[in-house]
Design a protein around this motif. Structure first.
Motif, PDB file in Angstrom:
ATOM      1  N   UNK A   1       1.024  10.550  -5.804  1.00  0.00           N
ATOM      2  CA  UNK A   1       2.405  11.125  -6.380  1.00  0.00           C
ATOM      3  C   UNK A   1       1.920  12.431  -6.771  1.00  0.00           C
ATOM      4  N   UNK A   2       3.085  13.356  -6.893  1.00  0.00           N
ATOM      5  CA  UNK A   2       3.052  14.483  -7.521  1.00  0.00           C
ATOM      6  C   UNK A   2       3.585  14.702  -8.783  1.00  0.00           C
ATOM      7  N   UNK A   3       3.916  13.712  -9.583  1.00  0.00           N
ATOM      8  CA  UNK A   3       4.430  13.550 -10.654  1.00  0.00           C
ATOM      9  C   UNK A   3       3.106  14.113 -11.800  1.00  0.00           C
ATOM     10  N   UNK A   4       3.345  14.425 -12.918  1.00  0.00           N
ATOM     11  CA  UNK A   4       2.420  14.917 -14.035  1.00  0.00           C
ATOM     12  C   UNK A   4       2.207  13.864 -14.681  1.00  0.00           C
ATOM     13  N   UNK A   5       1.290  12.706 -13.945  1.00  0.00           N
ATOM     14  CA  UNK A   5       1.052  11.424 -14.883  1.00  0.00           C
ATOM     15  C   UNK A   5      -0.664  11.582 -14.643  1.00  0.00           C
TER      16      UNK A   5
ATOM     17  N   UNK B   1      13.585   6.587 -13.488  1.00  0.00           N
ATOM     18  CA  UNK B   1      13.621   6.150 -11.894  1.00  0.00           C
ATOM     19  C   UNK B   1      12.385   6.027 -11.494  1.00  0.00           C
ATOM     20  N   UNK B   2      11.240   5.575 -12.503  1.00  0.00           N
ATOM     21  CA  UNK B   2       9.817   5.674 -11.929  1.00  0.00           C
ATOM     22  C   UNK B   2       9.415   4.410 -12.765  1.00  0.00           C
ATOM     23  N   UNK B   3       8.979   3.102 -11.916  1.00  0.00           N
ATOM     24  CA  UNK B   3       8.380   2.172 -12.654  1.00  0.00           C
ATOM     25  C   UNK B   3       6.747   1.878 -11.972  1.00  0.00           C
ATOM     26  N   UNK B   4       6.179   1.111 -12.910  1.00  0.00           N
ATOM     27  CA  UNK B   4       4.642   0.608 -12.346  1.00  0.00           C
ATOM     28  C   UNK B   4       4.950  -0.529 -11.376  1.00  0.00           C
ATOM     29  N   UNK B   5       4.579  -0.269 -10.186  1.00  0.00           N
ATOM     30  CA  UNK B   5       4.793  -1.466  -9.108  1.00  0.00           C
ATOM     31  C   UNK B   5       3.650  -2.430  -9.055  1.00  0.00           C
ATOM     32  N   UNK B   6       2.332  -2.111  -9.093  1.00  0.00           N
ATOM     33  CA  UNK B   6       1.599  -2.867  -8.828  1.00  0.00           C
ATOM     34  C   UNK B   6      -0.036  -2.303  -9.442  1.00  0.00           C
ATOM     35  N   UNK B   7      -0.870  -3.021  -9.584  1.00  0.00           N
ATOM     36  CA  UNK B   7      -2.258  -2.452 -10.032  1.00  0.00           C
ATOM     37  C   UNK B   7      -3.598  -2.916  -9.348  1.00  0.00           C
ATOM     38  N   UNK B   8      -4.189  -1.659  -8.838  1.00  0.00           N
ATOM     39  CA  UNK B   8      -5.342  -2.030  -7.863  1.00  0.00           C
ATOM     40  C   UNK B   8      -6.759  -1.728  -8.750  1.00  0.00           C
ATOM     41  N   UNK B   9      -7.706  -1.768  -7.922  1.00  0.00           N
ATOM     42  CA  UNK B   9      -9.201  -1.770  -8.725  1.00  0.00           C
ATOM     43  C   UNK B   9      -9.194  -0.396  -9.316  1.00  0.00           C
ATOM     44  N   UNK B  10      -8.857   0.931  -8.658  1.00  0.00           N
ATOM     45  CA  UNK B  10      -9.139   2.312  -9.147  1.00  0.00           C
ATOM     46  C   UNK B  10      -7.870   2.838  -9.225  1.00  0.00           C
ATOM     47  N   UNK B  11      -6.814   2.488  -9.021  1.00  0.00           N
ATOM     48  CA  UNK B  11      -5.262   3.364  -8.820  1.00  0.00           C
ATOM     49  C   UNK B  11      -4.512   2.242  -8.967  1.00  0.00           C
ATOM     50  N   UNK B  12      -3.183   2.743  -9.372  1.00  0.00           N
ATOM     51  CA  UNK B  12      -2.091   2.113  -9.536  1.00  0.00           C
ATOM     52  C   UNK B  12      -0.892   2.545  -8.334  1.00  0.00           C
ATOM     53  N   UNK B  13       0.026   1.886  -8.305  1.00  0.00           N
ATOM     54  CA  UNK B  13       1.054   2.121  -7.248  1.00  0.00           C
ATOM     55  C   UNK B  13       2.426   2.330  -8.212  1.00  0.00           C
TER      56      UNK B  13
ATOM     57  N   UNK C   1       0.864  -1.129   0.233  1.00  0.00           N
ATOM     58  CA  UNK C   1      -0.055  -0.035   0.065  1.00  0.00           C
ATOM     59  C   UNK C   1       0.701   1.384  -0.044  1.00  0.00           C
ATOM     60  N   UNK C   2       0.423   2.274  -0.463  1.00  0.00           N
ATOM     61  CA  UNK C   2       1.056   3.514  -0.526  1.00  0.00           C
ATOM     62  C   UNK C   2       0.150   4.787  -0.191  1.00  0.00           C
TER      63      UNK C   2
ATOM     64  N   UNK D   1       6.385   3.032  -8.348  1.00  0.00           N
ATOM     65  CA  UNK D   1       7.778   3.295  -7.371  1.00  0.00           C
ATOM     66  C   UNK D   1       8.697   4.235  -7.873  1.00  0.00           C
ATOM     67  N   UNK D   2       8.842   5.194  -6.900  1.00  0.00           N
ATOM     68  CA  UNK D   2       9.522   6.634  -7.350  1.00  0.00           C
ATOM     69  C   UNK D   2      10.838   6.425  -6.776  1.00  0.00           C
ATOM     70  N   UNK D   3      12.104   6.030  -7.035  1.00  0.00           N
ATOM     71  CA  UNK D   3      13.114   5.829  -6.379  1.00  0.00           C
ATOM     72  C   UNK D   3      13.210   5.000  -5.067  1.00  0.00           C
ATOM     73  N   UNK D   4      12.223   3.955  -5.128  1.00  0.00           N
ATOM     74  CA  UNK D   4      12.048   3.049  -4.063  1.00  0.00           C
ATOM     75  C   UNK D   4      10.947   3.240  -3.203  1.00  0.00           C
ATOM     76  N   UNK D   5      10.389   4.654  -3.308  1.00  0.00           N
ATOM     77  CA  UNK D   5       9.054   5.086  -2.497  1.00  0.00           C
ATOM     78  C   UNK D   5       7.869   4.926  -3.262  1.00  0.00           C
ATOM     79  N   UNK D   6       7.057   4.277  -2.588  1.00  0.00           N
ATOM     80  CA  UNK D   6       5.742   3.992  -3.412  1.00  0.00           C
ATOM     81  C   UNK D   6       4.707   5.174  -3.202  1.00  0.00           C
ATOM     82  N   UNK D   7       4.208   5.404  -4.462  1.00  0.00           N
ATOM     83  CA  UNK D   7       3.293   6.384  -4.527  1.00  0.00           C
ATOM     84  C   UNK D   7       1.917   5.878  -5.217  1.00  0.00           C
ATOM     85  N   UNK D   8       0.795   6.528  -4.849  1.00  0.00           N
ATOM     86  CA  UNK D   8      -0.601   6.008  -5.643  1.00  0.00           C
ATOM     87  C   UNK D   8      -0.994   7.143  -6.725  1.00  0.00           C
ATOM     88  N   UNK D   9      -1.563   6.548  -7.712  1.00  0.00           N
ATOM     89  CA  UNK D   9      -2.159   7.469  -8.802  1.00  0.00           C
ATOM     90  C   UNK D   9      -3.293   7.010  -9.074  1.00  0.00           C
TER      91      UNK D   9
END
Length: 269
Positions: free
Chosen positions: A90-94, A131-143, A85-86, A145-153
């Motif tokens: 995320x503050x990235x423009x994604x 430095x940013x990879x797709x870590x996992x996929x959830x029902x309504x969001x994805x997590x 869980x994250x 990995x941003x430099x090892x830190x997990x963030x939600x989108x």
């Protein structure tokens, strides 16, 4: 003396002729019996236990905590592990437009766009940007990995719901509400399966150039719009209401035996 030997040899020859093959068989059986008896004696005399100073290893019994750790690390479905869980958005423009989950493998994919607005399909583990990879996929969001830190989108919810009222809504200039079509691009028809709408069948209009430039192929069937599966005839009106100059849509289409994500960009005109 010679006659006596000849007589005895002749008698023995006649005796063997009278007995037939039985003496030979008796000799063979006696030899086999001797072999088996030798093997039996060998088995009796050979020790069954270990030879020398042999000592068995003691049985190691794991503690309850160690057993819990061991079984927690075992995954019978061969997935990469439970999704983490994250709590940080995320503050990235994604922008997240669509999600495909695979509960059997624990993997999946997502349709994302960056600051340039170009939508791309990424699988779990793939790099979205440096430095940013797709870590996992959830029902309504994805997590991610941003430099090892997990963030939600989370999924893009910026498209407003269709307004229902007494006044007729103003249709976009590029649409024709009298018929189920996107003028110059494609005609739309519901696909029914046992009385339930399961998709929107597309047919090219005109010379088909706009149809192809939008990313479609003849025979495509839309089954998902911006991550929402098609489930009723009203989804055709929903699709038409979202089509406007400059709009960008994320849809999934059935193309033969495959389901393919398509990023629709209608341009400014």
């Amino acid at each position: 003396m010679g006659n006596s030997f000849s007589d005895r040899f002749g008698m023995m020859t006649r005796w063997y002729n009278q007995q037939g093959p039985y003496p030979v068989l008796f000799t063979i059986l006696a030899a086999l019996l001797l072999v088996q008896a030798t093997r039996l004696i060998w088995l009796v005399l050979t020790p069954l236990g270990p030879v020398g100073d042999y000592r068995a290893n003691d049985v190691e019994i794991l503690s309850p905590q160690s057993r819990l750790t061991l079984f927690s690390s075992f995954d019978p479905f061969f997935r990469t592990g439970a999704a983490q869980s994250a709590n940080v958005v995320t503050s990235l423009q994604l922008t997240l437009f669509g999600i495909r989950m695979n509960e059997a493998s624990g993997l999946g994919s997502a349709i994302l766009s960056g600051p340039d607005g170009v939508q791309t399909n990424y699988g779990v583990g793939e790099e979205i940007m440096s430095g940013v990879t797709l870590d996992s996929v959830e029902f309504d969001h994805v997590i991610i990995s941003r430099g090892g830190v997990l963030e939600s989108l989370y999924l893009d919810q910026s498209i407003p719901a269709q307004t229902v009222g007494t006044e007729d809504p103003v249709a976009p200039a590029s649409l024709s509400l009298e018929s189920n079509e996107i003028p110059g691009v494609a005609s739309l028809a519901p696909r029914n399966d046992q009385g339930r709408v399961t998709g929107i069948v597309l047919s090219p209009l005109g010379d088909g150039s706009l149809f192809k430039s939008a990313g479609f192929r003849n025979g495509d069937i839309i089954v998902s719009i911006n991550g929402n599966p098609v489930g009723s005839a009203s989804d055709i009106e929903s699709l038409k209401s979202q089509v406007r100059p400059g709009a960008r849509l994320s849809v999934e289409v059935e193309r033969g035996a495959d389901t393919v994500p398509v990023a629709v960009n209608l341009g400014a005109q």
